[in-house]
Design a protein around this motif. Structure first.
Motif, PDB file in Angstrom:
ATOM      1  N   GLY A  63       6.436  -7.739  -4.460  1.00 42.94           N
ATOM      2  CA  GLY A  63       7.789  -7.397  -4.881  1.00 42.94           C
ATOM      3  C   GLY A  63       7.847  -6.092  -5.645  1.00 42.94           C
ATOM      4  N   VAL A  64       8.834  -6.030  -6.533  1.00 43.03           N
ATOM      5  CA  VAL A  64       9.113  -4.820  -7.303  1.00 43.03           C
ATOM      6  C   VAL A  64       9.003  -5.145  -8.783  1.00 43.03           C
ATOM      7  N   TYR A  65       8.295  -4.302  -9.526  1.00 46.05           N
ATOM      8  CA  TYR A  65       8.289  -4.375 -10.982  1.00 46.05           C
ATOM      9  C   TYR A  65       8.897  -3.078 -11.498  1.00 46.05           C
ATOM     10  N   ILE A  66       9.858  -3.182 -12.421  1.00 42.30           N
ATOM     11  CA  ILE A  66      10.361  -2.005 -13.129  1.00 42.30           C
ATOM     12  C   ILE A  66      10.475  -2.327 -14.608  1.00 42.30           C
ATOM     13  N   ASP A  67      10.091  -1.377 -15.453  1.00 44.12           N
ATOM     14  CA  ASP A  67      10.284  -1.527 -16.893  1.00 44.12           C
ATOM     15  C   ASP A  67      11.768  -1.678 -17.198  1.00 44.12           C
ATOM     16  N   THR A  68      12.072  -2.245 -18.345  1.00 48.04           N
ATOM     17  CA  THR A  68      13.475  -2.441 -18.715  1.00 48.04           C
ATOM     18  C   THR A  68      14.185  -1.136 -19.049  1.00 48.04           C
ATOM     19  N   ARG A  97      -1.393  12.263 -13.616  1.00 46.16           N
ATOM     20  CA  ARG A  97      -1.267  10.962 -14.278  1.00 46.16           C
ATOM     21  C   ARG A  97      -0.268  10.116 -13.512  1.00 46.16           C
ATOM     22  N   LEU A  98      -0.642   8.848 -13.340  1.00 42.17           N
ATOM     23  CA  LEU A  98       0.267   7.873 -12.745  1.00 42.17           C
ATOM     24  C   LEU A  98       0.908   7.063 -13.859  1.00 42.17           C
ATOM     25  N   ASN A  99       1.862   6.228 -13.495  1.00 45.12           N
ATOM     26  CA  ASN A  99       2.509   5.374 -14.484  1.00 45.12           C
ATOM     27  C   ASN A  99       2.748   4.014 -13.850  1.00 45.12           C
ATOM     28  N   ASN A 100       2.729   2.974 -14.653  1.00 41.47           N
ATOM     29  CA  ASN A 100       2.935   1.612 -14.149  1.00 41.47           C
ATOM     30  C   ASN A 100       4.315   1.068 -14.495  1.00 41.47           C
ATOM     31  N   ALA A 101       5.284   1.954 -14.773  1.00 40.44           N
ATOM     32  CA  ALA A 101       6.648   1.522 -15.097  1.00 40.44           C
ATOM     33  C   ALA A 101       7.414   1.084 -13.856  1.00 40.44           C
ATOM     34  N   VAL A 102       7.018   1.575 -12.688  1.00 36.79           N
ATOM     35  CA  VAL A 102       7.626   1.184 -11.412  1.00 36.79           C
ATOM     36  C   VAL A 102       6.489   0.931 -10.428  1.00 36.79           C
ATOM     37  N   LEU A 103       6.432  -0.293  -9.927  1.00 39.10           N
ATOM     38  CA  LEU A 103       5.410  -0.674  -8.954  1.00 39.10           C
ATOM     39  C   LEU A 103       6.080  -1.470  -7.833  1.00 39.10           C
ATOM     40  N   VAL A 104       5.805  -1.120  -6.587  1.00 38.65           N
ATOM     41  CA  VAL A 104       6.357  -1.833  -5.430  1.00 38.65           C
ATOM     42  C   VAL A 104       5.179  -2.163  -4.520  1.00 38.65           C
ATOM     43  N   PHE A 105       4.829  -3.452  -4.428  1.00 39.31           N
ATOM     44  CA  PHE A 105       3.632  -3.826  -3.672  1.00 39.31           C
ATOM     45  C   PHE A 105       3.803  -5.146  -2.928  1.00 39.31           C
ATOM     46  N   ASP A 106       3.075  -5.239  -1.810  1.00 38.25           N
ATOM     47  CA  ASP A 106       3.014  -6.475  -1.044  1.00 38.25           C
ATOM     48  C   ASP A 106       2.143  -7.487  -1.779  1.00 38.25           C
ATOM     49  N   PRO A 157       9.521  13.207  -9.370  1.00 44.25           N
ATOM     50  CA  PRO A 157      10.976  13.029  -9.278  1.00 44.25           C
ATOM     51  C   PRO A 157      11.422  11.678  -8.704  1.00 44.25           C
ATOM     52  N   ALA A 158      10.521  10.936  -8.065  1.00 50.76           N
ATOM     53  CA  ALA A 158      10.893   9.630  -7.515  1.00 50.76           C
ATOM     54  C   ALA A 158      11.338   8.671  -8.612  1.00 50.76           C
ATOM     55  N   PHE A 159      10.644   8.682  -9.766  1.00 51.11           N
ATOM     56  CA  PHE A 159      10.947   7.720 -10.834  1.00 51.11           C
ATOM     57  C   PHE A 159      11.018   8.323 -12.223  1.00 51.11           C
ATOM     58  N   TYR A 160      10.557   9.525 -12.408  1.00 49.08           N
ATOM     59  CA  TYR A 160      10.408  10.039 -13.758  1.00 49.08           C
ATOM     60  C   TYR A 160      11.403  11.147 -14.062  1.00 49.08           C
ATOM     61  N   PRO A 161      11.511  11.597 -15.277  1.00 48.69           N
ATOM     62  CA  PRO A 161      12.717  12.188 -15.857  1.00 48.69           C
ATOM     63  C   PRO A 161      13.622  13.104 -15.041  1.00 48.69           C
ATOM     64  N   GLN A 162      13.107  13.884 -14.120  1.00 39.02           N
ATOM     65  CA  GLN A 162      13.992  14.787 -13.402  1.00 39.02           C
ATOM     66  C   GLN A 162      14.763  14.008 -12.340  1.00 39.02           C
ATOM     67  N   GLN A 166      15.806  13.089  -4.197  1.00 31.00           N
ATOM     68  CA  GLN A 166      14.783  12.133  -3.774  1.00 31.00           C
ATOM     69  C   GLN A 166      14.476  11.073  -4.832  1.00 31.00           C
ATOM     70  N   SER A 167      15.198  11.064  -5.951  1.00 33.99           N
ATOM     71  CA  SER A 167      14.950  10.097  -7.027  1.00 33.99           C
ATOM     72  C   SER A 167      15.449   8.704  -6.645  1.00 33.99           C
ATOM     73  N   TYR A 168      14.576   7.729  -6.849  1.00 32.27           N
ATOM     74  CA  TYR A 168      14.934   6.331  -6.671  1.00 32.27           C
ATOM     75  C   TYR A 168      15.401   5.723  -7.988  1.00 32.27           C
ATOM     76  N   ALA A 169      14.859   6.236  -9.073  1.00 33.91           N
ATOM     77  CA  ALA A 169      15.147   5.688 -10.396  1.00 33.91           C
ATOM     78  C   ALA A 169      14.793   6.744 -11.431  1.00 33.91           C
ATOM     79  N   VAL A 170      15.194   6.482 -12.663  1.00 34.13           N
ATOM     80  CA  VAL A 170      14.791   7.358 -13.753  1.00 34.13           C
ATOM     81  C   VAL A 170      14.287   6.484 -14.900  1.00 34.13           C
ATOM     82  N   HIS A 171      13.122   6.843 -15.403  1.00 38.46           N
ATOM     83  CA  HIS A 171      12.503   6.121 -16.519  1.00 38.46           C
ATOM     84  C   HIS A 171      12.943   6.791 -17.812  1.00 38.46           C
ATOM     85  N   LEU A 172      13.677   6.066 -18.625  1.00 37.16           N
ATOM     86  CA  LEU A 172      14.168   6.604 -19.900  1.00 37.16           C
ATOM     87  C   LEU A 172      13.172   6.269 -20.998  1.00 37.16           C
TER      88      LEU A 172
END
Length: 184
Positions: A63-68, A97-106, A157-162, A166-172
Protein backbone atom coordinates in the motif's frame (compact mmCIF):
# COMPACT_ATOMS: atom_id res chain seq x y z
CA UNK A 1 1.89 29.08 2.17
CA UNK A 2 2.46 29.86 -1.54
CA UNK A 3 -1.26 30.23 -2.33
CA UNK A 4 -2.30 27.00 -0.58
CA UNK A 5 -4.53 26.89 2.49
CA UNK A 6 -3.44 24.56 5.26
CA UNK A 7 -6.06 22.91 7.45
CA UNK A 8 -6.31 19.82 9.61
CA UNK A 9 -8.91 17.21 10.40
CA UNK A 10 -8.89 15.66 13.85
CA UNK A 11 -9.60 11.95 13.55
CA UNK A 12 -9.80 10.95 17.21
CA UNK A 13 -11.14 7.45 16.66
CA UNK A 14 -10.08 4.74 19.09
CA UNK A 15 -8.26 1.93 17.32
CA UNK A 16 -10.03 -1.45 17.40
CA UNK A 17 -6.74 -3.30 17.19
CA UNK A 18 -3.24 -2.11 17.78
CA UNK A 19 -0.65 -4.35 16.09
CA UNK A 20 2.57 -4.42 18.06
CA UNK A 21 5.61 -4.16 15.77
CA UNK A 22 7.51 -6.69 17.89
CA UNK A 23 4.72 -9.25 17.37
CA UNK A 24 4.79 -8.79 13.58
CA UNK A 25 8.58 -9.09 13.27
CA UNK A 26 8.85 -12.85 13.91
CA UNK A 27 6.65 -13.48 10.85
CA UNK A 28 9.05 -11.41 8.75
CA UNK A 29 12.44 -12.03 10.32
CA UNK A 30 12.79 -15.66 11.42
CA UNK A 31 14.60 -16.36 14.65
CA UNK A 32 14.24 -15.22 18.23
CA UNK A 33 11.46 -12.83 19.14
CA UNK A 34 12.79 -9.38 20.13
CA UNK A 35 13.39 -9.25 23.88
CA UNK A 36 12.80 -5.54 24.39
CA UNK A 37 16.26 -5.10 25.90
CA UNK A 38 17.40 -2.61 23.25
CA UNK A 39 18.12 0.85 24.63
CA UNK A 40 15.80 3.23 22.73
CA UNK A 41 18.33 6.06 23.08
CA UNK A 42 17.61 9.77 23.01
CA UNK A 43 15.43 9.85 19.89
CA UNK A 44 11.81 9.43 20.93
CA UNK A 45 10.64 5.83 21.07
CA UNK A 46 7.50 6.86 19.17
CA UNK A 47 9.58 8.13 16.25
CA UNK A 48 11.60 4.92 16.05
CA UNK A 49 8.50 2.73 16.38
CA UNK A 50 6.85 4.77 13.63
CA UNK A 51 9.84 4.09 11.36
CA UNK A 52 9.58 0.36 12.05
CA UNK A 53 5.79 0.11 11.97
CA UNK A 54 5.49 1.73 8.52
CA UNK A 55 7.96 -0.81 7.12
CA UNK A 56 6.36 -3.83 8.78
CA UNK A 57 2.81 -2.88 7.77
CA UNK A 58 3.81 -2.11 4.18
CA UNK A 59 5.69 -5.40 3.97
CA UNK A 60 2.78 -7.37 5.40
CA UNK A 61 -0.07 -5.64 3.53
CA UNK A 62 1.42 -3.44 0.79
CA UNK A 63 0.00 0.00 0.00
CA UNK A 64 0.87 3.62 0.61
CA UNK A 65 2.50 5.19 3.66
CA UNK A 66 2.60 8.99 4.03
CA UNK A 67 3.66 11.05 7.03
CA UNK A 68 0.94 13.17 8.59
CA UNK A 69 2.70 16.34 7.41
CA UNK A 70 2.42 15.37 3.73
CA UNK A 71 -0.23 16.99 1.57
CA UNK A 72 -1.35 14.87 -1.37
CA UNK A 73 -1.69 16.90 -4.60
CA UNK A 74 -2.67 14.15 -7.06
CA UNK A 75 -3.47 10.46 -7.19
CA UNK A 76 -0.84 7.86 -6.36
CA UNK A 77 -2.75 5.23 -8.40
CA UNK A 78 -0.06 4.96 -11.09
CA UNK A 79 2.77 4.62 -8.54
CA UNK A 80 4.14 1.22 -7.59
CA UNK A 81 7.26 0.33 -5.59
CA UNK A 82 8.34 3.94 -5.21
CA UNK A 83 10.48 5.90 -2.78
CA UNK A 84 11.31 9.59 -3.09
CA UNK A 85 14.67 11.31 -3.23
CA UNK A 86 14.87 14.18 -0.78
CA UNK A 87 17.93 15.66 -2.48
CA UNK A 88 19.95 15.17 -5.65
CA UNK A 89 23.59 15.66 -6.56
CA UNK A 90 23.41 18.31 -9.30
CA UNK A 91 26.64 17.19 -10.98
CA UNK A 92 25.93 13.44 -11.15
CA UNK A 93 22.12 13.77 -11.34
CA UNK A 94 21.79 10.96 -8.80
CA UNK A 95 20.04 11.05 -5.44
CA UNK A 96 22.12 12.03 -2.42
CA UNK A 97 19.47 11.32 0.23
CA UNK A 98 16.20 9.45 0.23
CA UNK A 99 13.32 9.93 2.65
CA UNK A 100 10.79 7.54 4.16
CA UNK A 101 7.95 10.09 4.49
CA UNK A 102 6.26 8.68 1.37
CA UNK A 103 6.50 4.99 0.49
CA UNK A 104 4.40 3.10 -2.09
CA UNK A 105 5.12 -0.64 -2.22
CA UNK A 106 3.60 -4.00 -3.07
CA UNK A 107 3.02 -6.60 -0.36
CA UNK A 108 6.19 -8.55 0.51
CA UNK A 109 8.44 -6.36 -1.61
CA UNK A 110 12.09 -7.46 -1.10
CA UNK A 111 13.30 -3.88 -0.56
CA UNK A 112 10.97 -3.51 2.43
CA UNK A 113 12.37 -6.78 3.81
CA UNK A 114 15.90 -5.34 3.48
CA UNK A 115 14.78 -2.15 5.26
CA UNK A 116 13.40 -4.22 8.17
CA UNK A 117 16.58 -6.31 8.35
CA UNK A 118 18.68 -3.15 8.42
CA UNK A 119 16.49 -1.72 11.20
CA UNK A 120 16.94 -4.88 13.29
CA UNK A 121 20.68 -5.16 12.67
CA UNK A 122 21.76 -1.51 12.97
CA UNK A 123 19.20 0.13 15.29
CA UNK A 124 20.57 3.27 16.92
CA UNK A 125 18.19 5.27 19.07
CA UNK A 126 20.69 8.07 19.62
CA UNK A 127 20.96 9.42 16.06
CA UNK A 128 18.02 11.23 14.48
CA UNK A 129 17.25 9.75 11.07
CA UNK A 130 19.45 6.67 11.49
CA UNK A 131 16.42 4.36 11.62
CA UNK A 132 14.44 6.36 9.03
CA UNK A 133 15.68 8.42 6.09
CA UNK A 134 19.33 7.45 6.55
CA UNK A 135 18.33 3.77 6.81
CA UNK A 136 16.45 3.75 3.49
CA UNK A 137 19.34 5.65 1.87
CA UNK A 138 21.88 3.08 3.12
CA UNK A 139 19.87 0.10 1.93
CA UNK A 140 18.91 1.51 -1.47
CA UNK A 141 22.55 2.45 -2.02
CA UNK A 142 23.50 -1.22 -1.52
CA UNK A 143 20.74 -2.86 -3.61
CA UNK A 144 20.51 -0.46 -6.57
CA UNK A 145 21.05 -2.35 -9.85
CA UNK A 146 20.88 -5.74 -8.11
CA UNK A 147 18.44 -8.25 -9.63
CA UNK A 148 15.15 -8.84 -7.81
CA UNK A 149 14.72 -5.30 -6.47
CA UNK A 150 12.24 -3.66 -8.83
CA UNK A 151 11.65 -0.15 -7.50
CA UNK A 152 11.84 3.47 -8.61
CA UNK A 153 13.45 6.45 -6.90
CA UNK A 154 11.46 9.55 -7.84
CA UNK A 155 13.24 12.94 -7.98
CA UNK A 156 12.70 15.46 -5.15
CA UNK A 157 9.85 17.42 -6.81
CA UNK A 158 7.65 14.28 -6.62
CA UNK A 159 7.18 14.64 -2.84
CA UNK A 160 9.49 17.25 -1.41
CA UNK A 161 9.26 21.01 -1.00
CA UNK A 162 9.23 22.29 -4.57
CA UNK A 163 5.69 22.05 -5.97
CA UNK A 164 5.84 21.42 -9.70
CA UNK A 165 3.67 19.82 -12.37
CA UNK A 166 5.22 16.41 -11.62
CA UNK A 167 4.57 16.72 -7.85
CA UNK A 168 2.39 14.06 -6.28
CA UNK A 169 2.58 15.53 -2.80
CA UNK A 170 4.46 18.03 -0.70
CA UNK A 171 6.13 17.20 2.61
CA UNK A 172 5.73 20.10 5.03
CA UNK A 173 8.72 19.56 7.26
CA UNK A 174 8.19 21.04 10.71
CA UNK A 175 11.16 23.38 10.40
CA UNK A 176 9.62 24.83 7.23
CA UNK A 177 5.97 24.88 8.26
CA UNK A 178 5.95 25.28 12.05
CA UNK A 179 4.82 28.90 11.87
CA UNK A 180 1.93 28.23 9.46
CA UNK A 181 -1.37 28.26 11.33
CA UNK A 182 -4.20 25.91 10.38
CA UNK A 183 -7.54 27.44 9.46
CA UNK A 184 -10.50 26.47 11.63
Amino acid sequence: CNGFSVFYINLSVPAKTSPEPANLLPEILPGDKPTGNINPGEVSLGQNLSNLLRLVLLYKYGGVYIDTDVIVLKSFNNLSNVIGAQSMNIETKTWSRLNNAVLVFDKHHPLLYKFIQEFALTFDGNKWGHNGPYLVSRVVGRVTNRPGFNFTVLPPPAFYPQIRRQSYAVHLWNRQSKDVRAEE
